[in-house]
Design a protein around this motif. Structure first.
Motif, PDB file in Angstrom:
ATOM      1  N   UNK A  48       0.784  -1.168   0.086  1.00  0.00           N
ATOM      2  CA  UNK A  48       0.094  -0.124   0.067  1.00  0.00           C
ATOM      3  C   UNK A  48       0.885   1.296  -0.005  1.00  0.00           C
ATOM      4  N   UNK A  92       1.098   4.220  -2.970  1.00  0.00           N
ATOM      5  CA  UNK A  92       0.898   5.631  -2.756  1.00  0.00           C
ATOM      6  C   UNK A  92       2.099   6.281  -3.202  1.00  0.00           C
ATOM      7  N   UNK A 130     -12.275   5.182  -3.003  1.00  0.00           N
ATOM      8  CA  UNK A 130     -11.980   4.911  -1.604  1.00  0.00           C
ATOM      9  C   UNK A 130     -12.918   5.095  -0.403  1.00  0.00           C
ATOM     10  N   UNK A 181     -11.571  11.402   3.886  1.00  0.00           N
ATOM     11  CA  UNK A 181     -10.533  11.915   4.986  1.00  0.00           C
ATOM     12  C   UNK A 181     -10.749  12.930   5.489  1.00  0.00           C
ATOM     13  N   UNK A 207      -6.014  15.772   7.202  1.00  0.00           N
ATOM     14  CA  UNK A 207      -5.236  14.768   6.388  1.00  0.00           C
ATOM     15  C   UNK A 207      -5.251  14.861   4.620  1.00  0.00           C
ATOM     16  N   UNK A 261      -1.992  15.253   2.710  1.00  0.00           N
ATOM     17  CA  UNK A 261      -1.840  14.664   1.572  1.00  0.00           C
ATOM     18  C   UNK A 261      -1.522  15.410   0.136  1.00  0.00           C
ATOM     19  N   UNK A 294      -1.355  10.888   8.185  1.00  0.00           N
ATOM     20  CA  UNK A 294      -2.221  11.031   7.039  1.00  0.00           C
ATOM     21  C   UNK A 294      -1.880  10.205   6.032  1.00  0.00           C
ATOM     22  N   UNK A 295      -0.652   9.889   5.744  1.00  0.00           N
ATOM     23  CA  UNK A 295      -0.421   8.829   4.974  1.00  0.00           C
ATOM     24  C   UNK A 295      -0.919   7.344   5.162  1.00  0.00           C
ATOM     25  N   UNK A 307      -3.706   6.998   6.956  1.00  0.00           N
ATOM     26  CA  UNK A 307      -5.070   7.269   6.763  1.00  0.00           C
ATOM     27  C   UNK A 307      -5.509   6.872   5.348  1.00  0.00           C
ATOM     28  N   UNK A 308      -4.770   7.442   4.536  1.00  0.00           N
ATOM     29  CA  UNK A 308      -4.977   7.487   3.096  1.00  0.00           C
ATOM     30  C   UNK A 308      -5.030   6.189   2.371  1.00  0.00           C
ATOM     31  N   UNK A 309      -4.203   5.138   3.267  1.00  0.00           N
ATOM     32  CA  UNK A 309      -4.057   3.941   2.378  1.00  0.00           C
ATOM     33  C   UNK A 309      -4.816   2.855   3.256  1.00  0.00           C
ATOM     34  N   UNK A 310      -5.488   3.335   4.225  1.00  0.00           N
ATOM     35  CA  UNK A 310      -6.410   2.472   5.106  1.00  0.00           C
ATOM     36  C   UNK A 310      -7.505   1.853   4.562  1.00  0.00           C
ATOM     37  N   UNK A 311      -8.145   2.621   3.654  1.00  0.00           N
ATOM     38  CA  UNK A 311      -9.457   2.153   3.190  1.00  0.00           C
ATOM     39  C   UNK A 311      -9.615   2.356   1.719  1.00  0.00           C
ATOM     40  N   UNK A 312      -8.582   1.602   0.996  1.00  0.00           N
ATOM     41  CA  UNK A 312      -8.425   1.607  -0.490  1.00  0.00           C
ATOM     42  C   UNK A 312      -9.691   0.919  -0.914  1.00  0.00           C
ATOM     43  N   UNK A 313      -9.992   1.003  -2.260  1.00  0.00           N
ATOM     44  CA  UNK A 313     -11.194   0.527  -2.729  1.00  0.00           C
ATOM     45  C   UNK A 313     -11.022  -0.915  -3.089  1.00  0.00           C
ATOM     46  N   UNK A 319     -11.161  -2.517  -5.946  1.00  0.00           N
ATOM     47  CA  UNK A 319     -10.528  -3.037  -7.185  1.00  0.00           C
ATOM     48  C   UNK A 319      -8.997  -2.819  -6.884  1.00  0.00           C
ATOM     49  N   UNK A 320      -8.656  -1.551  -6.078  1.00  0.00           N
ATOM     50  CA  UNK A 320      -7.039  -1.488  -5.882  1.00  0.00           C
ATOM     51  C   UNK A 320      -6.566  -2.677  -4.888  1.00  0.00           C
ATOM     52  N   UNK A 321      -7.297  -3.216  -4.163  1.00  0.00           N
ATOM     53  CA  UNK A 321      -6.837  -4.181  -3.361  1.00  0.00           C
ATOM     54  C   UNK A 321      -6.734  -5.468  -4.003  1.00  0.00           C
ATOM     55  N   UNK A 348      -3.484  -5.276  -6.203  1.00  0.00           N
ATOM     56  CA  UNK A 348      -2.498  -5.455  -5.329  1.00  0.00           C
ATOM     57  C   UNK A 348      -2.232  -6.756  -4.766  1.00  0.00           C
TER      58      UNK A 348
END
Lengths: 175, 121
Positions: free
Chosen positions: A10, A14, A106, A110, A114, A118, B16-17, B19-25, B27-29, B32
């Motif tokens: 992840x 990013x 997503x 946020x 945040x 970001x 912040x970063x 948090x921004x990757x905590x809830x990926x959609x 499709x993205x998951x 990956x």
């Protein structure tokens, strides 16, 4: 290796997404980096995987920017041949990456703070962004970051310091 | 504590970063997940760092000389060596003729790893 990749994927996405401004391109870059690490370095000690992975990731990101530069130049020529008015080539390699916007798919909105942070990170010049994220978020040492970015340790410190100052100024402006 | 000190900026950015990757959609998951599985399918055989496997004799002896010189360089050996290595590789006809970017990246990485090992010991 599976656990390592699960942990890192992840953050790597990013970073790639910030640099390219595009999630799909970011996903492809992460896939290439994972493949590169596993194919070539899975026999290395596990404590070397992180700096190796980020070295490959940065290399793929740089390749992406080079391809974009070539593509933009080709498009400029095409526009010039066609007689379009705007024929100035766009050099995107050294430009700050496009403003980052959180992906609308997503699952969570946020917080404002945040989002501000970001957005600020997304707007950093490329090298400052790389140095800051590798040091502050991924926790790489100065030496490891220098290896990943193929620059000197002095450059890492400079890029990182400038990034922190830029972020602080942006956060202050928003307050 | 200054809320905008460098340490605090780091902490705010990390939060912040994260948090921004905590809830990926989804499709993205899923992408990956696929990427990780595809990579693991290509789990490497142990690599044998034998130069003869890739290099013609001239390039192999040039490489050996380059590595010895690089490891003896003063200053910041890790990245300085890599930067000098890149210059030397570009000037060495045997390397230029190979035109294999993956191989050159391997060689550069090997140099860095050797240097890390020598520092650790």
């Amino acid at each position: 290796m599976d656990e390592f990749l699960r942990d890192i994927e992840r953050r790597a996405l990013r970073m790639a997404e910030f640099s390219t401004g595009n999630r799909d391109d970011g996903l492809e870059i992460v896939q290439e980096a994972m493949l590169g690490l596993v194919k070539r370095y899975s026999s290395r000690p596990a404590n070397e995987w992180k700096p190796l992975f980020y070295r490959i990731l940065q290399s793929r990101i740089n390749d992406w920017h080079r391809r974009q530069k070539v593509r933009n130049r080709v498009m400029s020529v095409v526009h010039w041949v066609k007689g379009d008015e705007d024929d100035s080539p766009v050099d995107i390699v050294e430009q700050a990456p496009a403003s980052y916007h959180s992906n609308p798919d997503d699952a969570i909105q946020l917080s404002l703070k945040t989002e501000v942070m970001i957005k600020a990170i997304g707007q950093l010049p490329k090298r400052q962004q790389q140095a800051f994220m590798l040091r502050a978020w991924e926790g790489l040492s100065v030496a490891q970051t220098a290896a990943a970015m193929t620059c000197s340790q002095g450059s890492v410190k400079t890029h990182y310091s400038r990034a922190v100052h830029t972020l602080r100024d942006k956060i202050e402006d928003e307050d | 504590m200054d809320p905008l000190s460098p340490d605090n900026i780091d902490a705010l950015a990390r939060q912040a970063l994260d948090d921004s990757v905590e809830h990926l959609d989804g499709y993205t998951l899923s992408r990956l997940n696929q990427a990780r599985k595809l990579a693991l399918e290509h789990s490497a055989q142990p690599r044998h760092w034998t130069m003869e496997r890739w290099l013609p004799a001239a390039a192999a002896s040039s490489l050996a000389a380059v590595l010895i010189v690089m490891l003896l360089l003063p200053g910041e050996p890790t990245t300085e060596a890599s930067l000098h290595f890149a210059d030397i590789v570009e000037a060495e006809p045997a390397f230029v003729a190979m035109e294999d970017p993956e191989l050159l990246e391997d060689l550069d990485m090997m140099l860095w790893l050797l240097d890390e090992e020598s520092h650790a010991s």
